[in-house]
Motif scaffolding. Structure first.
Motif, PDB file in Angstrom:
ATOM      1  N   VAL A  58      56.083  37.162  35.633  1.00  0.00           N
ATOM      2  CA  VAL A  58      56.995  36.437  36.533  1.00  0.00           C
ATOM      3  C   VAL A  58      56.275  35.294  37.257  1.00  0.00           C
ATOM      4  O   VAL A  58      56.691  34.135  37.157  1.00  0.00           O
ATOM      5  CB  VAL A  58      57.670  37.407  37.523  1.00  0.00           C
ATOM      6  N   PRO A  59      55.171  35.556  37.982  1.00  0.00           N
ATOM      7  CA  PRO A  59      54.479  34.413  38.607  1.00  0.00           C
ATOM      8  C   PRO A  59      53.850  33.476  37.588  1.00  0.00           C
ATOM      9  O   PRO A  59      53.818  32.250  37.809  1.00  0.00           O
ATOM     10  CB  PRO A  59      53.421  35.071  39.498  1.00  0.00           C
ATOM     11  N   ALA A  60      53.346  34.018  36.478  1.00  0.00           N
ATOM     12  CA  ALA A  60      52.687  33.171  35.473  1.00  0.00           C
ATOM     13  C   ALA A  60      53.657  32.164  34.862  1.00  0.00           C
ATOM     14  O   ALA A  60      53.291  31.017  34.585  1.00  0.00           O
ATOM     15  CB  ALA A  60      52.072  34.039  34.382  1.00  0.00           C
ATOM     16  N   ILE A  61      54.897  32.580  34.645  1.00  0.00           N
ATOM     17  CA  ILE A  61      55.893  31.699  34.017  1.00  0.00           C
ATOM     18  C   ILE A  61      56.572  30.800  35.035  1.00  0.00           C
ATOM     19  O   ILE A  61      56.740  29.592  34.813  1.00  0.00           O
ATOM     20  CB  ILE A  61      56.940  32.538  33.260  1.00  0.00           C
ATOM     21  N   TRP A  62      56.958  31.364  36.194  1.00  0.00           N
ATOM     22  CA  TRP A  62      57.858  30.645  37.079  1.00  0.00           C
ATOM     23  C   TRP A  62      57.175  29.844  38.179  1.00  0.00           C
ATOM     24  O   TRP A  62      57.762  28.872  38.676  1.00  0.00           O
ATOM     25  CB  TRP A  62      58.877  31.609  37.684  1.00  0.00           C
ATOM     26  N   LEU A  63      55.960  30.188  38.590  1.00  0.00           N
ATOM     27  CA  LEU A  63      55.302  29.375  39.617  1.00  0.00           C
ATOM     28  C   LEU A  63      55.024  27.943  39.155  1.00  0.00           C
ATOM     29  O   LEU A  63      55.205  27.000  39.942  1.00  0.00           O
ATOM     30  CB  LEU A  63      54.016  30.056  40.100  1.00  0.00           C
ATOM     31  N   PRO A  64      54.597  27.710  37.902  1.00  0.00           N
ATOM     32  CA  PRO A  64      54.484  26.323  37.452  1.00  0.00           C
ATOM     33  C   PRO A  64      55.812  25.566  37.487  1.00  0.00           C
ATOM     34  O   PRO A  64      55.846  24.360  37.788  1.00  0.00           O
ATOM     35  CB  PRO A  64      53.959  26.465  36.017  1.00  0.00           C
ATOM     36  N   VAL A  65      56.895  26.272  37.200  1.00  0.00           N
ATOM     37  CA  VAL A  65      58.221  25.644  37.269  1.00  0.00           C
ATOM     38  C   VAL A  65      58.559  25.295  38.720  1.00  0.00           C
ATOM     39  O   VAL A  65      59.101  24.217  39.002  1.00  0.00           O
ATOM     40  CB  VAL A  65      59.293  26.580  36.669  1.00  0.00           C
ATOM     41  N   VAL A  66      58.218  26.190  39.639  1.00  0.00           N
ATOM     42  CA  VAL A  66      58.419  25.910  41.065  1.00  0.00           C
ATOM     43  C   VAL A  66      57.681  24.632  41.458  1.00  0.00           C
ATOM     44  O   VAL A  66      58.251  23.739  42.101  1.00  0.00           O
ATOM     45  CB  VAL A  66      57.926  27.102  41.929  1.00  0.00           C
TER      46      VAL A  66
END
Length: 237
Positions: A58-66
């Motif tokens: 979850v953080p690995a995929i979505w933090l860059p998107v954030v």
């Protein structure tokens, strides 16, 4: 197991069985099986793979998107303090979305075959097997579909330059939610406020399923009167 004609065979894939429980489904999912070994959902290996997600994805995929969405608002001319306010607003709005989804969608009452089946995939499985570590966070493929829907919703009421940071804040709130949820099940917090969050959430699973819908915050449980009994009485254990 509930006393009724249909009995779920836990040794076989569960998803296409649970619908047959009918009105007994709600009682069945609230009789938790406390084991870190999760059940098999589908006979098909690919479908089964899609239902399993490690928490750190979850953080690995979505933090860059954030970060990408937040920097969009910066590139459009907003200052860092302005963007910080937008992100904070997005996180705050997420806490209300989190509470609303958990209370009214995840805990909706179902009794027909397909409604039971859909509910089991959405949230019922989590109450039946609350310690299943591979099904505690939302699968990225499903989250991506919801992200598209929410992004288009944000664009309806925000300006082109503020929408990215607001959406990024909401997505950050989601990441915080899923990581917190995993930790509340598998971590052992010794200090407040996280210890109280864990106690509330365990109460939600094992004692009072119609209270304690907030995961990352108690705010909306306080506002809408759904705090667990232990918190209403002022106890912490």
């Amino acid at each position: 197991m509930v006393a009724q004609e249909f009995t779920v065979d836990l040794s076989k894939p569960l998803v296409f069985q649970v619908g047959h429980l009918g009105e007994a489904y709600q009682e069945w999912i609230h009789q938790p099986i406390v084991s870190k070994e999760g059940p098999r959902f589908f006979a098909n290996d690919f479908l089964e793979f899609l239902t399993c997600t490690v928490w750190w994805a979850v953080p690995a995929i979505w933090l860059p998107v954030v970060c990408w969405f937040v920097t969009m608002s910066i590139r459009m001319g907003h200052t860092i303090p302005e963007v910080a306010l937008m992100v904070g607003t997005g996180v705050f709005l997420w806490t209300l979305i989190e509470y609303t989804l958990h209370r009214f969608l995840f805990h909706m009452k179902t009794k027909t075959y397909w409604a039971n089946t859909a509910h089991y995939l959405l949230h019922g499985c989590h109450h039946k097997h609350p310690m299943d570590g591979l099904r505690l966070v939302f699968p990225p493929a499903a989250a991506a579909i919801l992200c598209v829907l929410f992004w288009n919703l944000v664009k309806l009421f925000a300006t082109p330059s503020t929408a990215p940071a607001l959406f990024g804040g909401g997505l950050l709130g989601y990441v915080m939610y899923d990581c917190t949820h995993y930790y509340l099940h598998h971590g052992q917090p010794s200090k407040n406020p996280v210890r109280n969050l864990k106690l509330d959430h365990m109460n939600h699973h094992f004692r009072v399923q119609n209270k304690g819908f907030g995961i990352t915050s108690k705010l909306w449980d306080i506002v809408f009167g759904t705090l667990p009994p232990s918190q209403i009485s002022g106890k912490t254990s």
